[in-house]
Design an enzyme around this catalytic site. Structure first.
Site, PDB file in Angstrom:
ATOM      1  N   ARG A  68     -12.315  17.424   3.006  1.00 27.67           N
ATOM      2  CA  ARG A  68     -12.448  15.960   2.254  1.00 27.67           C
ATOM      3  C   ARG A  68     -12.788  16.111   0.938  1.00 27.67           C
ATOM      4  NH1 ARG A  68     -11.783  10.681   4.007  1.00 27.67           N
ATOM      5  NH2 ARG A  68     -11.937  11.376   6.341  1.00 27.67           N
ATOM      6  N   MET A  93      -3.267   5.677   1.431  1.00 26.20           N
ATOM      7  CA  MET A  93      -3.518   5.999   2.643  1.00 26.20           C
ATOM      8  C   MET A  93      -4.568   6.974   3.096  1.00 26.20           C
ATOM      9  SD  MET A  93      -1.777   3.478   3.729  1.00 26.20           S
ATOM     10  CE  MET A  93      -1.595   3.502   5.650  1.00 26.20           C
ATOM     11  N   ARG A  94      -5.423   7.248   2.304  1.00 26.72           N
ATOM     12  CA  ARG A  94      -6.660   8.240   2.543  1.00 26.72           C
ATOM     13  C   ARG A  94      -8.019   7.461   2.765  1.00 26.72           C
ATOM     14  NH1 ARG A  94      -5.336  12.155   5.321  1.00 26.72           N
ATOM     15  NH2 ARG A  94      -7.105  13.303   4.957  1.00 26.72           N
ATOM     16  N   HIS A 112      -5.128  -5.155  -0.043  1.00 27.40           N
ATOM     17  CA  HIS A 112      -5.095  -5.100   1.728  1.00 27.40           C
ATOM     18  C   HIS A 112      -4.203  -6.426   2.033  1.00 27.40           C
ATOM     19  CE1 HIS A 112      -5.976  -4.209   5.571  1.00 27.40           C
ATOM     20  NE2 HIS A 112      -6.216  -5.465   5.882  1.00 27.40           N
ATOM     21  N   ASP A 148     -11.867  -1.501   3.905  1.00 28.21           N
ATOM     22  CA  ASP A 148     -11.411  -2.977   3.728  1.00 28.21           C
ATOM     23  C   ASP A 148     -12.540  -4.057   3.743  1.00 28.21           C
ATOM     24  OD1 ASP A 148      -8.864  -2.052   3.674  1.00 28.21           O
ATOM     25  OD2 ASP A 148      -8.474  -2.032   5.922  1.00 28.21           O
ATOM     26  N   GLU A 175       5.262 -10.473  -2.036  1.00 30.07           N
ATOM     27  CA  GLU A 175       5.268 -11.349  -3.444  1.00 30.07           C
ATOM     28  C   GLU A 175       3.934 -11.623  -3.804  1.00 30.07           C
ATOM     29  OE1 GLU A 175       7.772 -14.754  -3.015  1.00 30.07           O
ATOM     30  OE2 GLU A 175       9.407 -13.668  -2.186  1.00 30.07           O
TER      31      GLU A 175
HETATM   32  C1  GRF Z   1       0.889  -2.973   0.521  1.00 24.73           C
HETATM   33  O1  GRF Z   1       1.474  -3.715   1.497  1.00 24.73           O
HETATM   34  C2  GRF Z   1      -0.578  -2.764   0.369  1.00 24.73           C
HETATM   35  O2  GRF Z   1      -1.103  -4.050   0.656  1.00 24.73           O
HETATM   36  C3  GRF Z   1      -0.987  -2.006   1.504  1.00 24.73           C
HETATM   37  O3  GRF Z   1       0.167  -0.928   1.905  1.00 24.73           O
HETATM   38  C4  GRF Z   1       1.153  -1.524   0.978  1.00 24.73           C
HETATM   39  C5  GRF Z   1       1.699  -0.572  -0.121  1.00 24.73           C
HETATM   40  O4  GRF Z   1       3.106  -0.885  -0.567  1.00 24.73           O
HETATM   41  N1  GRF Z   1      -2.398  -1.459   1.255  1.00 24.73           N
HETATM   42  P1  GRF Z   1       3.660  -0.345  -2.001  1.00 24.73           P
HETATM   43  O5  GRF Z   1       3.349   1.197  -1.921  1.00 24.73           O
HETATM   44  O6  GRF Z   1       2.644  -0.917  -2.841  1.00 24.73           O
HETATM   45  O7  GRF Z   1       4.837  -0.779  -1.920  1.00 24.73           O
END
Ligand code: GRF
Length: 205
Positions: A68, A93-94, A112, A148, A175
């Site tokens: 890592r 996603m890391r 988030h 988070d 949105e």
């Molecule tokens: C979003 O809902 C964000 O809040 C979450 O992952 C999703 C990513 O969507 N962390 P995008 O790649 O910005 O379309």
């Protein structure tokens, strides 16, 4: 005043990244999106960033195996090369280590899809529906070592409606995400939001 140079870190679709790129096109916006980095070579957002004329880089975590630290050093090197001031995680996603988080402390935001501190982690829409939540939403926060959990910069809620599915609820929340992330980045770039101030506010809440 010169614009802050921002990197957006993604792993997938990149719709929040696109919202940030679009906001940053406004002449009076205090930041420019100077770089998009993905840890996944196939991330859809890379194409979108390229189409928008933004520099892209791939730091593929799989090529570093379990190391890592090496992955994060490579990521950090990209950010330094592009003289980045601020970093926005947008569907990245890391989990980042305390080393990386400390290095970018106060200059690192995440979005988030929930009303933190509720529903940390994944599958937030499904969990909000299962819990019978009346309101749900999105939060932009400073990143700290614990996932988070950092001080909140912006948060907005939406109603959960009768008959909502994960999909309809996700759409309504998205949105909001696309509106509050550019606002939060603006506040940080203009010095109206800071980690210290956000943390103090939370203590007194
Ligand atoms: C979003 O809902 C964000 O809040 C979450 O992952 C999703 C990513 O969507 N962390 P995008 O790649 O910005 O379309």
């Amino acid at each position: 005043m010169s614009k802050k140079r921002v990197a957006v870190l993604i792993s997938g679709r990149g719709s929040n990244m696109t919202a940030l790129i679009e906001a940053a096109r406004q002449r009076d916006y205090p930041a420019e999106i100077a770089l998009v980095v993905s840890n996944r070579p196939g991330a859809q957002g890379l194409g979108r960033a390229g189409d928008a004329g933004v520099a892209t880089a791939i730091v593929d975590h799989t090529t570093f195996g379990d190391d890592r630290e090496a992955f994060e050093r490579a990521l950090d090197a990209q950010l330094r090369t592009h003289r980045i001031d601020l970093v926005c995680l947008a569907g990245f996603m890391r989990l980042l280590s305390p080393w990386f988080v400390a290095r970018w402390s106060g200059r690192l935001l995440n979005i988030h899809p929930a009303l933190l501190p509720q529903f940390k982690g994944l599958d937030t829409h499904r969990r909000a529906l299962a819990a019978g939540a009346k309101r749900h939403g999105a939060t932009v926060h400073f990143v700290v070592a614990e996932m988070d959990s950092g001080p909140i910069v912006a948060q907005e809620s939406v109603p959960v409606l009768e008959g909502d599915t994960e999909e309809t609820l996700a759409r309504r929340v998205l949105e909001v995400e696309h509106r509050i992330y550019p606002e939060a980045l603006r506040a940080l770039a203009e010095g109206r939001a800071s980690l210290a101030a956000a943390a103090t506010q939370e203590d007194t809440r």
